[in-house]
Design a protein around this motif. Structure first.
Motif, PDB file in Angstrom:
ATOM      1  N   TYR A  50       0.608  -1.282  -0.059  1.00  0.00           N
ATOM      2  CA  TYR A  50       0.015   0.017  -0.050  1.00  0.00           C
ATOM      3  C   TYR A  50       0.718   1.191   0.108  1.00  0.00           C
ATOM      4  CZ  TYR A  50      -2.779   3.783   1.821  1.00  0.00           C
ATOM      5  OH  TYR A  50      -3.288   5.036   2.146  1.00  0.00           O
ATOM      6  N   LEU A  51       1.699   1.318   0.944  1.00  0.00           N
ATOM      7  CA  LEU A  51       2.758   2.636   0.713  1.00  0.00           C
ATOM      8  C   LEU A  51       3.489   2.540  -0.476  1.00  0.00           C
ATOM      9  CD1 LEU A  51       4.003   2.156   4.588  1.00  0.00           C
ATOM     10  CD2 LEU A  51       2.692   3.917   3.748  1.00  0.00           C
ATOM     11  N   THR A  52       3.900   1.655  -0.987  1.00  0.00           N
ATOM     12  CA  THR A  52       4.447   1.756  -2.450  1.00  0.00           C
ATOM     13  C   THR A  52       3.577   2.204  -3.357  1.00  0.00           C
ATOM     14  OG1 THR A  52       6.026  -0.118  -1.808  1.00  0.00           O
ATOM     15  CG2 THR A  52       5.724   0.435  -4.231  1.00  0.00           C
ATOM     16  N   GLN A  53       2.428   1.746  -3.328  1.00  0.00           N
ATOM     17  CA  GLN A  53       1.435   2.360  -4.434  1.00  0.00           C
ATOM     18  C   GLN A  53       1.035   3.794  -4.090  1.00  0.00           C
ATOM     19  OE1 GLN A  53      -2.007   0.099  -4.375  1.00  0.00           O
ATOM     20  NE2 GLN A  53      -0.904  -1.779  -5.296  1.00  0.00           N
ATOM     21  N   THR A  54       1.098   4.305  -2.916  1.00  0.00           N
ATOM     22  CA  THR A  54       0.535   5.587  -2.703  1.00  0.00           C
ATOM     23  C   THR A  54       1.891   6.505  -2.119  1.00  0.00           C
ATOM     24  OG1 THR A  54       0.656   5.307  -0.193  1.00  0.00           O
ATOM     25  CG2 THR A  54      -1.449   5.001  -1.501  1.00  0.00           C
ATOM     26  N   ASN A  55       3.086   6.173  -2.626  1.00  0.00           N
ATOM     27  CA  ASN A  55       4.571   7.026  -2.341  1.00  0.00           C
ATOM     28  C   ASN A  55       4.510   7.318  -1.098  1.00  0.00           C
ATOM     29  OD1 ASN A  55       6.510   7.852  -3.470  1.00  0.00           O
ATOM     30  ND2 ASN A  55       5.710  10.102  -3.865  1.00  0.00           N
ATOM     31  N   ASN A  56       4.407   6.328  -0.172  1.00  0.00           N
ATOM     32  CA  ASN A  56       4.556   6.470   1.437  1.00  0.00           C
ATOM     33  C   ASN A  56       3.847   7.777   1.878  1.00  0.00           C
ATOM     34  OD1 ASN A  56       6.263   4.398   1.490  1.00  0.00           O
ATOM     35  ND2 ASN A  56       8.080   5.580   0.714  1.00  0.00           N
ATOM     36  N   GLN A  57       2.664   8.175   1.534  1.00  0.00           N
ATOM     37  CA  GLN A  57       2.020   9.386   1.744  1.00  0.00           C
ATOM     38  C   GLN A  57       1.105   9.062   3.569  1.00  0.00           C
ATOM     39  OE1 GLN A  57       2.277  12.382   0.778  1.00  0.00           O
ATOM     40  NE2 GLN A  57       3.966  11.413  -0.520  1.00  0.00           N
ATOM     41  N   ASP A  58       0.919   7.892   3.929  1.00  0.00           N
ATOM     42  CA  ASP A  58       0.001   7.573   5.118  1.00  0.00           C
ATOM     43  C   ASP A  58       1.113   7.441   6.139  1.00  0.00           C
ATOM     44  OD1 ASP A  58      -1.657   6.757   7.103  1.00  0.00           O
ATOM     45  OD2 ASP A  58      -2.953   5.835   5.391  1.00  0.00           O
ATOM     46  N   SER A  59       0.916   8.452   7.395  1.00  0.00           N
ATOM     47  CA  SER A  59       1.938   8.130   8.370  1.00  0.00           C
ATOM     48  C   SER A  59       1.424   7.198   9.146  1.00  0.00           C
ATOM     49  CB  SER A  59       1.897   9.413   9.028  1.00  0.00           C
ATOM     50  OG  SER A  59       0.672   9.959   9.532  1.00  0.00           O
ATOM     51  N   VAL A  60       0.106   6.926   9.491  1.00  0.00           N
ATOM     52  CA  VAL A  60      -0.387   5.842  10.457  1.00  0.00           C
ATOM     53  C   VAL A  60       0.004   4.479   9.867  1.00  0.00           C
ATOM     54  CG1 VAL A  60      -2.412   4.941  11.494  1.00  0.00           C
ATOM     55  CG2 VAL A  60      -2.261   7.450  11.089  1.00  0.00           C
ATOM     56  N   ILE A  61      -0.223   4.208   8.398  1.00  0.00           N
ATOM     57  CA  ILE A  61       0.041   2.890   7.972  1.00  0.00           C
ATOM     58  C   ILE A  61       1.648   2.664   7.931  1.00  0.00           C
ATOM     59  CG2 ILE A  61       0.005   1.455   5.787  1.00  0.00           C
ATOM     60  CD1 ILE A  61      -2.648   1.851   7.336  1.00  0.00           C
ATOM     61  N   ALA A  62       2.536   3.749   7.746  1.00  0.00           N
ATOM     62  CA  ALA A  62       3.908   3.813   7.777  1.00  0.00           C
ATOM     63  C   ALA A  62       4.291   3.141   9.207  1.00  0.00           C
ATOM     64  CB  ALA A  62       4.503   4.971   7.440  1.00  0.00           C
ATOM     65  N   TYR A  63       3.697   3.836  10.436  1.00  0.00           N
ATOM     66  CA  TYR A  63       4.060   3.418  11.484  1.00  0.00           C
ATOM     67  C   TYR A  63       3.671   2.108  11.753  1.00  0.00           C
ATOM     68  CZ  TYR A  63       3.998   2.981  16.797  1.00  0.00           C
ATOM     69  OH  TYR A  63       4.095   2.607  17.968  1.00  0.00           O
ATOM     70  N   ASN A  64       2.390   1.552  11.572  1.00  0.00           N
ATOM     71  CA  ASN A  64       2.015   0.088  11.797  1.00  0.00           C
ATOM     72  C   ASN A  64       3.000  -0.771  10.692  1.00  0.00           C
ATOM     73  OD1 ASN A  64      -0.129   1.057  13.380  1.00  0.00           O
ATOM     74  ND2 ASN A  64      -1.655   0.950  11.782  1.00  0.00           N
ATOM     75  N   CYS A  65       3.368  -0.462   9.718  1.00  0.00           N
ATOM     76  CA  CYS A  65       4.162  -1.300   8.945  1.00  0.00           C
ATOM     77  C   CYS A  65       5.572  -1.561   9.465  1.00  0.00           C
ATOM     78  CB  CYS A  65       4.365  -0.556   7.470  1.00  0.00           C
ATOM     79  SG  CYS A  65       5.215  -1.717   6.316  1.00  0.00           S
ATOM     80  N   GLY A  66       6.176  -0.416  10.295  1.00  0.00           N
ATOM     81  CA  GLY A  66       7.074  -0.281  11.158  1.00  0.00           C
ATOM     82  C   GLY A  66       6.974  -1.356  12.181  1.00  0.00           C
ATOM     83  N   VAL A  67       5.864  -1.235  12.795  1.00  0.00           N
ATOM     84  CA  VAL A  67       5.622  -2.171  14.097  1.00  0.00           C
ATOM     85  C   VAL A  67       5.762  -3.773  13.457  1.00  0.00           C
ATOM     86  CG1 VAL A  67       3.946  -2.945  15.614  1.00  0.00           C
ATOM     87  CG2 VAL A  67       4.477  -0.357  15.377  1.00  0.00           C
ATOM     88  N   CYS A  68       5.031  -3.836  12.505  1.00  0.00           N
ATOM     89  CA  CYS A  68       5.220  -5.255  12.064  1.00  0.00           C
ATOM     90  C   CYS A  68       6.610  -5.552  11.569  1.00  0.00           C
ATOM     91  CB  CYS A  68       4.187  -5.375  10.611  1.00  0.00           C
ATOM     92  SG  CYS A  68       2.450  -4.987  11.174  1.00  0.00           S
ATOM     93  N   ALA A  69       7.338  -4.754  10.811  1.00  0.00           N
ATOM     94  CA  ALA A  69       8.475  -5.125  10.388  1.00  0.00           C
ATOM     95  C   ALA A  69       9.483  -5.461  11.607  1.00  0.00           C
ATOM     96  CB  ALA A  69       9.261  -4.109   9.771  1.00  0.00           C
ATOM     97  N   ASP A  70       9.169  -4.590  12.811  1.00  0.00           N
ATOM     98  CA  ASP A  70       9.766  -4.931  14.023  1.00  0.00           C
ATOM     99  C   ASP A  70       9.628  -6.317  14.451  1.00  0.00           C
ATOM    100  OD1 ASP A  70      11.617  -4.440  16.172  1.00  0.00           O
ATOM    101  OD2 ASP A  70       9.885  -4.112  17.306  1.00  0.00           O
ATOM    102  N   LYS A  71       8.252  -6.713  14.433  1.00  0.00           N
ATOM    103  CA  LYS A  71       7.962  -8.191  15.136  1.00  0.00           C
ATOM    104  C   LYS A  71       8.547  -9.123  14.132  1.00  0.00           C
ATOM    105  CE  LYS A  71       4.691  -6.638  18.216  1.00  0.00           C
ATOM    106  NZ  LYS A  71       4.905  -6.999  19.563  1.00  0.00           N
ATOM    107  N   ILE A  72       8.626  -8.917  13.042  1.00  0.00           N
ATOM    108  CA  ILE A  72       9.163 -10.253  11.846  1.00  0.00           C
ATOM    109  C   ILE A  72      10.777 -10.046  11.854  1.00  0.00           C
ATOM    110  CG2 ILE A  72       6.902 -10.408  10.881  1.00  0.00           C
ATOM    111  CD1 ILE A  72       8.148  -9.014   8.610  1.00  0.00           C
TER     112      ILE A  72
END
Length: 102
Positions: A50-72
């Motif tokens: 999603y962030l790739t498609q939207t050119n990293n415009q959504d800060s909430v999803i970017a944060y959630n994606c960071g949390v997921c990346a940390d978990k994995i």
């Protein structure tokens, strides 16, 4: 008649093959559902797409994606997405603390 049916089938197959990317709203919904189910890998995949498609415009999803990346256990990806959240000034305390923990 067989050629017509074959032509229609070929057109349908080509249309599906060259279809556009997944709907961004659908990616977010699927990512949130995966996050709630604690399926962090799937959530990370959906959110990063999603962030790739939207050119990293959504800060909430970017944060959630960071949390997921940390978990994995992908700290470089987590740092990237936390940096995006910080640049967009989303909930500044949490991404900064998370970056320090990495």
């Amino acid at each position: 008649m067989r050629k017509l049916i074959l032509s229609l089938a070929l057109c349908c197959a080509a249309t599906n093959f060259f279809a556009q990317n997944a709907d961004p709203a659908q990616l977010v919904n699927e990512g949130k559902a995966a996050l709630e189910a604690k399926n962090y890998q799937e959530a990370y995949n959906k959110f990063s797409t999603y962030l790739t498609q939207t050119n990293n415009q959504d800060s909430v999803i970017a944060y959630n994606c960071g949390v997921c990346a940390d978990k994995i256990k992908q700290p470089e990806a987590a740092l990237k997405y936390f940096d995006i959240a910080v640049q967009k000034k989303y909930n500044l305390a949490m991404p900064i603390l998370a970056r320090q923990a990495l």
